[in-house]
Write a protein that holds these residues in place. Structure first.
Motif, PDB file in Angstrom:
ATOM      1  N   GLY A  68     -12.045  -4.404 -17.299  1.00 35.74           N
ATOM      2  CA  GLY A  68     -12.389  -3.681 -16.088  1.00 35.74           C
ATOM      3  C   GLY A  68     -12.507  -4.553 -14.852  1.00 35.74           C
ATOM      4  O   GLY A  68     -13.024  -4.098 -13.825  1.00 35.74           O
ATOM      5  N   LEU A  69     -12.020  -5.793 -14.928  1.00 33.27           N
ATOM      6  CA  LEU A  69     -12.090  -6.705 -13.787  1.00 33.27           C
ATOM      7  C   LEU A  69     -10.742  -6.763 -13.089  1.00 33.27           C
ATOM      8  O   LEU A  69      -9.684  -6.576 -13.709  1.00 33.27           O
ATOM      9  CB  LEU A  69     -12.493  -8.112 -14.256  1.00 33.27           C
ATOM     10  N   VAL A  70     -10.776  -7.006 -11.777  1.00 31.85           N
ATOM     11  CA  VAL A  70      -9.540  -7.091 -11.006  1.00 31.85           C
ATOM     12  C   VAL A  70      -8.795  -8.363 -11.395  1.00 31.85           C
ATOM     13  O   VAL A  70      -9.297  -9.466 -11.220  1.00 31.85           O
ATOM     14  CB  VAL A  70      -9.831  -7.082  -9.492  1.00 31.85           C
ATOM     15  N   LYS A  71      -7.596  -8.173 -11.926  1.00 31.93           N
ATOM     16  CA  LYS A  71      -6.803  -9.317 -12.393  1.00 31.93           C
ATOM     17  C   LYS A  71      -5.748  -9.705 -11.362  1.00 31.93           C
ATOM     18  O   LYS A  71      -5.500 -10.878 -11.120  1.00 31.93           O
ATOM     19  CB  LYS A  71      -6.149  -8.982 -13.728  1.00 31.93           C
ATOM     20  N   SER A  72      -5.118  -8.716 -10.759  1.00 33.09           N
ATOM     21  CA  SER A  72      -4.082  -8.974  -9.765  1.00 33.09           C
ATOM     22  C   SER A  72      -3.919  -7.712  -8.924  1.00 33.09           C
ATOM     23  O   SER A  72      -4.722  -6.779  -9.006  1.00 33.09           O
ATOM     24  CB  SER A  72      -2.758  -9.359 -10.440  1.00 33.09           C
ATOM     25  N   SER A  73      -2.900  -7.683  -8.106  1.00 31.02           N
ATOM     26  CA  SER A  73      -2.622  -6.504  -7.289  1.00 31.02           C
ATOM     27  C   SER A  73      -1.117  -6.238  -7.280  1.00 31.02           C
ATOM     28  O   SER A  73      -0.317  -7.148  -7.534  1.00 31.02           O
ATOM     29  CB  SER A  73      -3.138  -6.691  -5.856  1.00 31.02           C
ATOM     30  N   LYS A  74      -0.783  -4.993  -6.985  1.00 27.88           N
ATOM     31  CA  LYS A  74       0.630  -4.612  -6.967  1.00 27.88           C
ATOM     32  C   LYS A  74       0.854  -3.644  -5.810  1.00 27.88           C
ATOM     33  O   LYS A  74       0.061  -2.723  -5.600  1.00 27.88           O
ATOM     34  CB  LYS A  74       1.029  -3.960  -8.295  1.00 27.88           C
ATOM     35  N   THR A  75       1.918  -3.859  -5.076  1.00 30.65           N
ATOM     36  CA  THR A  75       2.249  -3.004  -3.932  1.00 30.65           C
ATOM     37  C   THR A  75       3.542  -2.254  -4.225  1.00 30.65           C
ATOM     38  O   THR A  75       4.540  -2.853  -4.619  1.00 30.65           O
ATOM     39  CB  THR A  75       2.402  -3.835  -2.652  1.00 30.65           C
ATOM     40  N   ILE A  76       3.499  -0.944  -4.042  1.00 31.11           N
ATOM     41  CA  ILE A  76       4.703  -0.143  -4.213  1.00 31.11           C
ATOM     42  C   ILE A  76       5.001   0.589  -2.906  1.00 31.11           C
ATOM     43  O   ILE A  76       4.096   0.831  -2.100  1.00 31.11           O
ATOM     44  CB  ILE A  76       4.577   0.873  -5.366  1.00 31.11           C
ATOM     45  N   GLN A  77       6.261   0.927  -2.718  1.00 33.24           N
ATOM     46  CA  GLN A  77       6.682   1.650  -1.527  1.00 33.24           C
ATOM     47  C   GLN A  77       6.947   3.111  -1.877  1.00 33.24           C
ATOM     48  O   GLN A  77       7.645   3.408  -2.838  1.00 33.24           O
ATOM     49  CB  GLN A  77       7.936   1.016  -0.930  1.00 33.24           C
ATOM     50  N   LEU A  78       6.355   4.004  -1.100  1.00 34.54           N
ATOM     51  CA  LEU A  78       6.556   5.432  -1.295  1.00 34.54           C
ATOM     52  C   LEU A  78       6.984   6.079   0.015  1.00 34.54           C
ATOM     53  O   LEU A  78       6.438   5.769   1.075  1.00 34.54           O
ATOM     54  CB  LEU A  78       5.271   6.104  -1.793  1.00 34.54           C
ATOM     55  N   LYS A  79       7.954   6.979  -0.081  1.00 37.73           N
ATOM     56  CA  LYS A  79       8.384   7.746   1.086  1.00 37.73           C
ATOM     57  C   LYS A  79       7.582   9.044   1.116  1.00 37.73           C
ATOM     58  O   LYS A  79       7.715   9.886   0.224  1.00 37.73           O
ATOM     59  CB  LYS A  79       9.880   8.050   1.006  1.00 37.73           C
ATOM     60  N   ILE A  80       6.750   9.209   2.122  1.00 36.51           N
ATOM     61  CA  ILE A  80       5.892  10.383   2.216  1.00 36.51           C
ATOM     62  C   ILE A  80       6.098  11.095   3.549  1.00 36.51           C
ATOM     63  O   ILE A  80       6.642  10.518   4.491  1.00 36.51           O
ATOM     64  CB  ILE A  80       4.405  10.019   2.043  1.00 36.51           C
ATOM     65  N   SER A  81       5.646  12.330   3.595  1.00 34.92           N
ATOM     66  CA  SER A  81       5.695  13.122   4.825  1.00 34.92           C
ATOM     67  C   SER A  81       4.266  13.367   5.282  1.00 34.92           C
ATOM     68  O   SER A  81       3.508  14.073   4.612  1.00 34.92           O
ATOM     69  CB  SER A  81       6.412  14.455   4.579  1.00 34.92           C
ATOM     70  N   GLN A  82       3.884  12.775   6.393  1.00 33.63           N
ATOM     71  CA  GLN A  82       2.524  12.915   6.887  1.00 33.63           C
ATOM     72  C   GLN A  82       2.362  14.142   7.782  1.00 33.63           C
ATOM     73  O   GLN A  82       1.248  14.611   8.001  1.00 33.63           O
ATOM     74  CB  GLN A  82       2.113  11.654   7.658  1.00 33.63           C
ATOM     75  N   SER A  83       3.444  14.690   8.291  1.00 36.65           N
ATOM     76  CA  SER A  83       3.369  15.831   9.201  1.00 36.65           C
ATOM     77  C   SER A  83       3.143  17.150   8.457  1.00 36.65           C
ATOM     78  O   SER A  83       2.346  17.980   8.866  1.00 36.65           O
ATOM     79  CB  SER A  83       4.633  15.916  10.051  1.00 36.65           C
ATOM     80  N   ASN A  84       3.855  17.377   7.347  1.00 38.04           N
ATOM     81  CA  ASN A  84       3.722  18.631   6.594  1.00 38.04           C
ATOM     82  C   ASN A  84       3.399  18.356   5.131  1.00 38.04           C
ATOM     83  O   ASN A  84       3.963  18.963   4.227  1.00 38.04           O
ATOM     84  CB  ASN A  84       4.993  19.473   6.715  1.00 38.04           C
ATOM     85  N   SER A  85       2.480  17.431   4.905  1.00 33.29           N
ATOM     86  CA  SER A  85       2.137  17.008   3.553  1.00 33.29           C
ATOM     87  C   SER A  85       1.614  18.165   2.706  1.00 33.29           C
ATOM     88  O   SER A  85       2.107  18.423   1.600  1.00 33.29           O
ATOM     89  CB  SER A  85       1.092  15.887   3.607  1.00 33.29           C
TER      90      SER A  85
END
Length: 214
Positions: free
Chosen positions: A16-33
């Motif tokens: 349950g401890l933070v070991k590392s981090s990971k970043t992913i890219q997502l295409k989202i719509s913030q106007s009509n979510s």
């Protein structure tokens, strides 16, 4: 308008401890979510409807070809058929008929809705390196201990997204009331909405970024 955002997840170890981090890219719509999420949810709920309700109208009820009694002289009301909706056992006026409920939603719209709801559920999402490493035998107790290690209570609805539904992890989670196990390439919007907490394996996160980012 679709925007590409970078989402950074902290990856927790088996303790349950933070070991590392990971970043992913997502295409989202913030106007009509919420609009696209609502459309995807309505399509899924309509697909679950059976649409098997059916009533017979007066042309489908058996019998009634003969006039019950003559038109005049009996003192009774005029009647032409026992199939009349006014009679017991007669046809039903404007009753439900068997139908199929369909809602059109393009594949890219569905993927966009899934990405939007995953983005909205970021605060309640936990990413683990390996959710269930004990592969020799199923153990419900081990699963509960693992969830408690992640500081998540099993009284809430929990969605566990894994790269592949292995037999041991499936057998370990199927008896736990509030837990739903699902493969990364089979996630649906209703399961994500219902979940209070989401647990995702690192490999499953890669699959989500690849499969649903079209």
């Amino acid at each position: 308008m679709i925007n590409q955002v970078n989402i950074k997840y902290d990856i927790l170890s088996s303790k349950g401890l933070v070991k590392s981090s990971k970043t992913i890219q997502l295409k989202i719509s913030q106007s009509n979510s919420m609009y696209i999420i609502h459309r995807a949810l309505i399509k899924l709920l309509n697909k679950k409807r059976q649409g098997s309700a059916n009533c017979k109208n007066r042309s489908e009820v058996q019998g009634g070809g003969k006039k019950p009694w003559k038109q005049k002289g009996t003192g009774r009301a005029r009647a032409g058929s026992i199939r009349s909706p006014l009679w017991k056992g007669g046809g039903v006026i404007f009753g439900p008929k068997t139908k199929e409920y369909k809602t059109k939603l393009n594949k890219k719209e569905k993927q966009l809705a899934l990405r939007n709801i995953l983005y909205n559920k970021y605060a309640s999402t936990t990413v683990v390196e390996d959710f269930y490493s004990t592969t020799n035998k199923p153990s419900t107790k081990a699963i509960i201990q693992k969830i408690n290690t992640l500081k998540i209570t099993t009284t809430n609805k929990i969605l566990i997204i894994v790269a592949k539904k292995e037999p041991n992890i499936y057998l370990s989670t199927r008896n736990i009331k509030n837990i739903e196990l699902i493969a990364a390439n089979q996630i649906n919007i209703l399961s994500i909405i219902n979940a209070k907490n989401i647990i995702i394996e690192t490999q499953a996160l890669d699959i989500i970024a690849k499969v649903y980012n079209g």
